[in-house]
Design a protein around this motif. Structure first.
Motif, PDB file in Angstrom:
ATOM      1  N   PRO A  91      -1.273  -9.073  -1.501  1.00 32.12           N
ATOM      2  CA  PRO A  91      -1.859  -9.150  -2.851  1.00 32.12           C
ATOM      3  C   PRO A  91      -3.358  -8.859  -2.811  1.00 32.12           C
ATOM      4  O   PRO A  91      -4.051  -9.222  -1.863  1.00 32.12           O
ATOM      5  CB  PRO A  91      -1.601 -10.611  -3.256  1.00 32.12           C
ATOM      6  N   THR A 113      -3.244  -4.744 -14.159  1.00 26.56           N
ATOM      7  CA  THR A 113      -2.387  -5.907 -14.374  1.00 26.56           C
ATOM      8  C   THR A 113      -3.262  -7.002 -14.960  1.00 26.56           C
ATOM      9  O   THR A 113      -4.294  -7.348 -14.382  1.00 26.56           O
ATOM     10  CB  THR A 113      -1.750  -6.371 -13.056  1.00 26.56           C
ATOM     11  N   THR A 168       1.289  -5.021 -17.484  1.00 25.32           N
ATOM     12  CA  THR A 168       0.730  -3.955 -16.662  1.00 25.32           C
ATOM     13  C   THR A 168       1.025  -2.597 -17.276  1.00 25.32           C
ATOM     14  O   THR A 168       2.076  -2.387 -17.891  1.00 25.32           O
ATOM     15  CB  THR A 168       1.279  -4.014 -15.224  1.00 25.32           C
ATOM     16  N   ILE A 214      -1.125 -10.868  -7.296  1.00 27.81           N
ATOM     17  CA  ILE A 214      -1.286  -9.606  -8.024  1.00 27.81           C
ATOM     18  C   ILE A 214      -1.413  -8.499  -6.987  1.00 27.81           C
ATOM     19  O   ILE A 214      -2.372  -8.446  -6.218  1.00 27.81           O
ATOM     20  CB  ILE A 214      -2.532  -9.626  -8.920  1.00 27.81           C
ATOM     21  N   TYR A 215      -0.420  -7.617  -6.946  1.00 24.01           N
ATOM     22  CA  TYR A 215      -0.353  -6.599  -5.903  1.00 24.01           C
ATOM     23  C   TYR A 215      -0.961  -5.274  -6.362  1.00 24.01           C
ATOM     24  O   TYR A 215      -0.937  -4.957  -7.567  1.00 24.01           O
ATOM     25  CB  TYR A 215       1.108  -6.339  -5.509  1.00 24.01           C
ATOM     26  N   ALA A 217      -0.575  -1.879  -7.497  1.00 24.08           N
ATOM     27  CA  ALA A 217       0.622  -1.388  -8.170  1.00 24.08           C
ATOM     28  C   ALA A 217       0.373   0.008  -8.723  1.00 24.08           C
ATOM     29  O   ALA A 217      -0.742   0.533  -8.659  1.00 24.08           O
ATOM     30  CB  ALA A 217       1.019  -2.345  -9.293  1.00 24.08           C
ATOM     31  N   SER A 223       3.291  -4.926 -10.532  1.00 25.27           N
ATOM     32  CA  SER A 223       2.945  -5.991  -9.586  1.00 25.27           C
ATOM     33  C   SER A 223       4.084  -6.980  -9.427  1.00 25.27           C
ATOM     34  O   SER A 223       4.427  -7.375  -8.317  1.00 25.27           O
ATOM     35  CB  SER A 223       1.674  -6.709 -10.048  1.00 25.27           C
TER      36      SER A 223
END
Length: 776
Positions: A91, A113, A168, A214-215, A217, A223
Motif C-alpha cells: 500500500p 482513490t 476511485t 490504499i494501493y 491502482a 485499490s
C-alpha cells in the motif's frame, strides 16, 4: 477472506462486509466475473495453497491463485506475475473509515482513490439521446466532487445520501467542475456493525480502528479490488520462509516475514503496518547488500595478473620529473591503487573526486605501473573532445622521452581510416602502452596485446554493457579503475557501488583559485540580461577567456541534460548555440572578441581544432553545448555563463562550473535562468550557487531527484526497483544491513545454511540484474 469477499460487478451491497459496486462493465469489473477466475477464487485456502505447487509459494504464478483474467491486468499495469510480486505490491498509504480526504487538491487527469461522504443523488434525462445521467455529489467537508453514471439508474439504490465510501477513478473537468465518470467505489455500511440493542459491537470497534490500505491502482484495477485479491493471495501463500536469519531479526526487534506481510496488507492498527514496514525495509536492504557482497566475493575470486612498478621504471621516472608535489589525497589513493594492482585478483575501484582534484593524474600513475609490467591500459572517455584532450595532456605531462616509449594512442570513430589502422596496429602489437578512446574502443576490430587496466572516465556516461565490452578484451580479467567527478553520497555508494572499493579525493591542488557563482534570475530581474555581456567583456579585458553553454544547438536540435527529471515542461524557447553566437557577435560590449561555436554536430576534426585554438588563446569566447562538460582544461578560461541553467541537473551545473578557475585566475560562473522562485528547477540552480562542495551538492541532488533503479540497467530516472527502502532517508539502516549481511556471508559464503536467503536472492535478482552486478 473467502471468495465471497470478491463480489461480481453487478451485485448489490453485502450487509456486514461493506457494500461495493464497480463502474461500467469494463476490464475492472470483468476481471472479477469471468467464470475461470470465480472457480479459482472459490477454492478453499488449502486447495489454493496446493495449487501453488511444491516449491516456494512466492515463485508461483499469480494466475494459480486469482485466475488468468484477474492476474492479467495486474501484470499489464504493474509487471506483477508471481505471488511474490503481488505480496510486494505494498500500500502507498492507509486511510481510515470515516476519514474525509481533501478533494480540493485532486490532480487533473490522474487516477485517484478518495474517501468521502455522499451528499446528493439526482437523475436527469440526456438531451441528445435516449437514457439518463445519474449525478452523485460527494464531499469531504472542504470540497465537492461529482460522480457521473450513464444509464445506470439502479445505482441510486446503492448510493444514498449520508453514506460514506471509498471512490476511485480518473479526475476530469466538466463545465469548470471536477468529476469522476463511472468511478469504482465501495461503501462503508456502519449499520451492520451494531448490536441488537444499538450499542457498538467489538467488531465495529475493530473495524473502525483498522487502517484501510490504499494501493497504487489504475483505471482497470481499483485499490480495493487489489485489496480483495491480496486477501486471497495472503490466505494461500502464508506462511513463507524469511530470508533474514532469526538471530538478525531478534537483535533488531523485527517481526518475521509472514507477520510483516500480514501487517502491511491487513493491519488491525497503525502499529501493525509500522512494524511491518520496518521489518520489510530492513529485509530489502539486507537482501540487496548480500547480493552486492556476494558479487564482491566473486570478483575477488577471479585471477588477474599482478602489476607492480619496477625500480627505475616508467612510474619512478615520471614521479621524479613531476614539477609539483602530489596532494595528500592523491598520494593516499595512489597507494590504495598500487596495493590493488599488486594482487593476483582484479582491482575494482571507484575513484570519486571534486572537479579538478587530479583524478586523471592518479589514473595515469596506475597506467605507468601497468606499463612497467609489460601491460597496456585503455582509457575510455565519453566524448571525442575529451578523448583528444586526454591524449594531449597525457603526452604533455609524460614529456617527450616517456611519450616516445609508451606511445599514447588515440582511437575514435571519426579518425581518418589510415590513422585508425595505424592505431589498431599499435594496440594489437603492444607497441602502444596507453590507449585513449571513445566508444570506438568497444568495436570488434579493436584488440590488445596485453590489456592490464581499464580506466573509465566519467562512469555515469557509460552503460554497464559498454564497460563490460572493454573489460572482456583482456586475455585475463584486467584491473578496472572507474573515475567520477560526480560525488556519490554514502548511501548511494553502498547501494549502487557496494561491490566496488571506493576512494575519495577532496583536496584540490595548490594554487587553485576560488569560483564565485551567481544566479541571474531573469524572471524577476529581466534588466540584468545586459549585465551578462558587460561582465564577460570585463573578464576578456583582463586577457581571460569565457564559455557560454546552451542546452540546444538550434531550435530543433537539443542536447538535453542527462539528469533532468523526466517530463519537465519546456515552457519557453531554449537558448541555442546559433542564437547566442549571433547575439554575442552583434553585442557592442564584445566588439573585436573572437567568438566561435562548439557542439556535437561538428566533425571530430572541427571540434578538435576549435578546442586547440581555444586552449592556445586564439578564441576569446566559446559558445558551446555540454560537449565541454567534462575534462576540458583551459587554465586561462575564467568565465562560465550557463544559459537556461534550470535546464541542467545539479551535477551537470557543478561539472560545467568546474571548467573555470583551473589556473591561477579566479573563476566566475553566471547561472542564467528564467525559472521562477519556489520551483524545483529554480531550487537546482540556487543549490549550485550556494556551495562549491560537490559532495554536499550530490546529497542535495539526490534529495531533489527521484531515486532510480539501483539494480539493472536503468540506474537513473524512471521507476525505482526499491519498494520501501529509500537511499536518502535510510542510510543508517543500509549500513546496518550491510554489516549483518557481511557477518552471515563470513560464516556461510555459499549460504548453504540459509536457504531462504539464497531463494530470496534468486527472486530479487533476475538474469538481467545478475548480469548487471557481474559487470559493475
Amino acid at each position: 477472506m473467502n471468495a465471497s469477499a470478491v463480489p461480481p460487478a453487478s451485485s448489490a451491497p453485502r450487509r456486514g462486509s461493506g457494500g461495493s459496486g464497480t463502474g461500467r462493465s469494463g476490464a475492472a469489473g470483468a476481471a472479477w466475473t469471468k467464470s475461470d477466475d470465480k472457480a479459482v477464487q472459490a477454492l478453499t485456502a488449502g486447495e489454493r495453497r496446493a495449487a501453488l505447487g511444491t516449491g516456494s509459494p512466492l515463485e508461483a504464478k499469480l494466475s494459480s491463485v486469482l485466475g488468468g483474467r484477474t492476474a492479467g491486468p495486474l501484470q499489464k499495469a504493474f509487471a506483477i506475475t508471481t505471488v511474490g510480486d503481488m505480496l510486494a505490491h505494498y500500500p502507498r498509504r492507509y486511510a481510515r473509515r470515516g476519514e474525509l480526504t481533501a478533494l480540493n487538491e485532486l490532480p487533473l487527469n490522474e487516477t485517484v482513490t478518495i474517501v468521502a461522504e455522499i451528499r446528493t443523488v439526482t437523475e436527469r434525462p440526456m438531451r441528445q439521446r435516449r437514457g439518463s445521467i445519474l449525478e452523485v455529489s460527494i464531499s469531504d467537508g472542504r470540497g465537492i466532487l461529482s460522480l457521473t453514471f450513464f444509464n445506470q439508474s439502479w445505482r441510486s439504490r446503492e448510493l444514498r445520501p449520508g453514506l460514506r465510501g471509498i471512490f476511485t477513478g480518473k479526475v476530469t473537468e466538466y463545465r469548470s467542475a471536477l468529476q469522476l465518470a463511472h468511478p469504482d467505489y465501495k461503501l462503508f455500511d456502519d449499520l451492520d456493525l451494531l448490536e441488537l440493542d444499538g450499542s457498538v459491537s467489538e467488531k465495529a470497534k475493530k473495524w473502525a480502528e483498522a487502517p484501510i490500505p490504499i494501493y497504487p491502482a489504475t483505471g482497470t484495477m481499483s485499490s480495493w479490488q487489489i485489496q480483495a485479491a491480496m486477501a486471497l493471495v495472503l490466505e494461500a501463500a502464508l506462511p513463507v520462509g524469511d530470508p533474514v536469519p532469526a538471530a538478525v531479526r531478534k537483535a533488531r526487534g523485527l517481526v518475521d516475514f509472514s507477520t510483516a506481510l500480514q501487517g502491511i496488507h491487513q493491519p488491525q492498527r497503525d502499529s501493525d503496518f509500522m512494524k511491518a514496514r520496518d521489518s520489510l525495509k530492513f529485509q530489502e536492504a539486507f537482501v540487496l547488500q548480500t547480493a552486492l557482497l556476494q558479487q564482491r566475493q566473486a570478483a575477488h575470486a577471479q585471477k588477474a595478473v599482478a602489476r607492480v612498478a619496477k625500480p627505475g621504471g616508467y612510474l619512478e621516472r615520471f614521479d621524479r620529473a613531476l614539477a609539483f608535489t602530489l596532494t595528500g589525497d592523491q598520494s593516499l589513493v595512489g597507494s590504495e591503487i598500487t596495493a590493488d594492482l599488486a594482487k593476483a585478483e582484479p582491482m575494482n575501484r571507484l575513484v570519486q573526486g571534486e572537479v579538478g582534484s587530479g583524478k586523471t593524474l592518479v589514473a595515469l600513475r596506475a597506467m605507468l605501473a601497468v606499463a612497467d609490467s609489460g601491460g597496456q591500459s585503455a582509457l575510455l572517455a565519453p566524448t571525442e573532445v575529451l578523448a583528444a584532450q586526454h591524449l594531449r595532456s597525457i603526452v604533455r605531462v609524460l614529456g617527450p622521452d616517456l611519450s616516445a616509449e609508451l606511445m599514447p594512442t588515440l582511437h575514435t570513430g571519426q579518425l581518418p581510416i589510415a590513422v585508425r589502422r595505424k592505431a589498431l596496429l599499435r594496440m594489437v602489437s603492444g607497441q602502444s602502452k596507453i590507449v585513449i578512446g571513445t566508444h570506438a574502443l568497444l568495436s570488434d576490430t579493436v584488440q590488445f596485446y596485453d590489456l592490464g587496466l581499464v580506466v573509465v572516465d566519467e562512469q555515469h556516461r557509460f552503460g554497464v554493457e559498454q564497460r563490460e565490452a572493454l573489460r572482456l578484451k583482456g586475455a585475463q580479467p584486467p584491473h578496472v579503475l572507474v573515475l567520477t567527478a560526480t560525488p556519490i553520497p554514502r548511501t548511494v555508494a553502498m547501494t549502487v557501488f557496494g561491490d566496488l572499493d571506493i576512494s575519495t579525493i577532496t583536496e584540490l591542488p595548490a594554487g587553485r583559485q576560488g569560483i564565485s557563482t551567481f544566479v541571474v534570475p531573469l524572471a524577476e530581474k529581466p534588466g540584468w540580461a545586459g549585465r551578462i555581456w558587460q561582465r564577460t567583456a570585463e573578464e576578456l579585458a583582463k586577457g581571460r577567456q569565457a564559455f557560454f553553454v546552451c542546452p540546444a544547438i538550434e531550435p530543433s536540435v537539443a542536447e538535453p541534460a542527462d539528469d533532468l527529471e523526466p517530463g519537465e515542461p519546456d515552457a519557453r524557447q531554449l537558448a541555442t548555440v546559433t542564437a547566442v553566437l549571433a547575439e554575442a557577435r552583434a553585442n557592442p560590449a564584445l566588439a573585436g572578441a573572437r567568438i566561435e561555436p562548439l557542439h556535437g554536430r561538428m566533425s571530430s576534426e572541427e571540434k578538435d581544432q576549435t578546442m586547440q585554438a581555444f586552449a592556445a588563446g586564439e578564441i576569446d569566447v566559446l559558445v558551446a553545448t555540454t560537449v565541454i562538460e567534462v575534462g576540458v582544461d583551459v587554465p586561462n578560461a575564467s568565465t562560465m555563463v550557463v544559459m537556461d541553467a534550470d535546464r541542467f541537473g545539479v551535477s551537470q551545473l557543478h561539472q560545467l562550473r568546474g571548467r573555470v578557475g583551473r589556473g591561477g585566475v579566479p573563476g566566475l560562473c553566471l547561472l542564467v535562468t528564467h525559472a521562477e522562485l519556489e520551483t524545483l528547477a529554480r531550487e537546482r540552480v540556487d543549490a549550485v550557487a550556494s556551495t562549491l562542495d560537490g559532495f554536499e551538492l550530490a546529497q542535495i541532488d539526490l534529495e531533489l531527484r527521484r531515486e532510480g533503479d539501483v539494480l539493472g540497467s536503468t540506474q537513473s530516472g524512471g521507476r525505482s526497483s526499491l519498494r520501501l527502502l529509500r537511499v536518502v532517508a535510510d542510510g543508517d539502516l543500509i549500513g546496518e544491513a550491510r554489516e549483518a549481511a557481511a557477518e552471515v556471508l563470513q560464516g556461510d559464503p555459499g549460504l548453504a545454511e540459509h536457504p531462504e536467503l539464497r531463494d530470496a536472492l534468486a527472486r530479487r535478482l533476475d538474469e538481467t540484474d545478475r548480469a548487471f552486478l557481474a559487470k559493475s
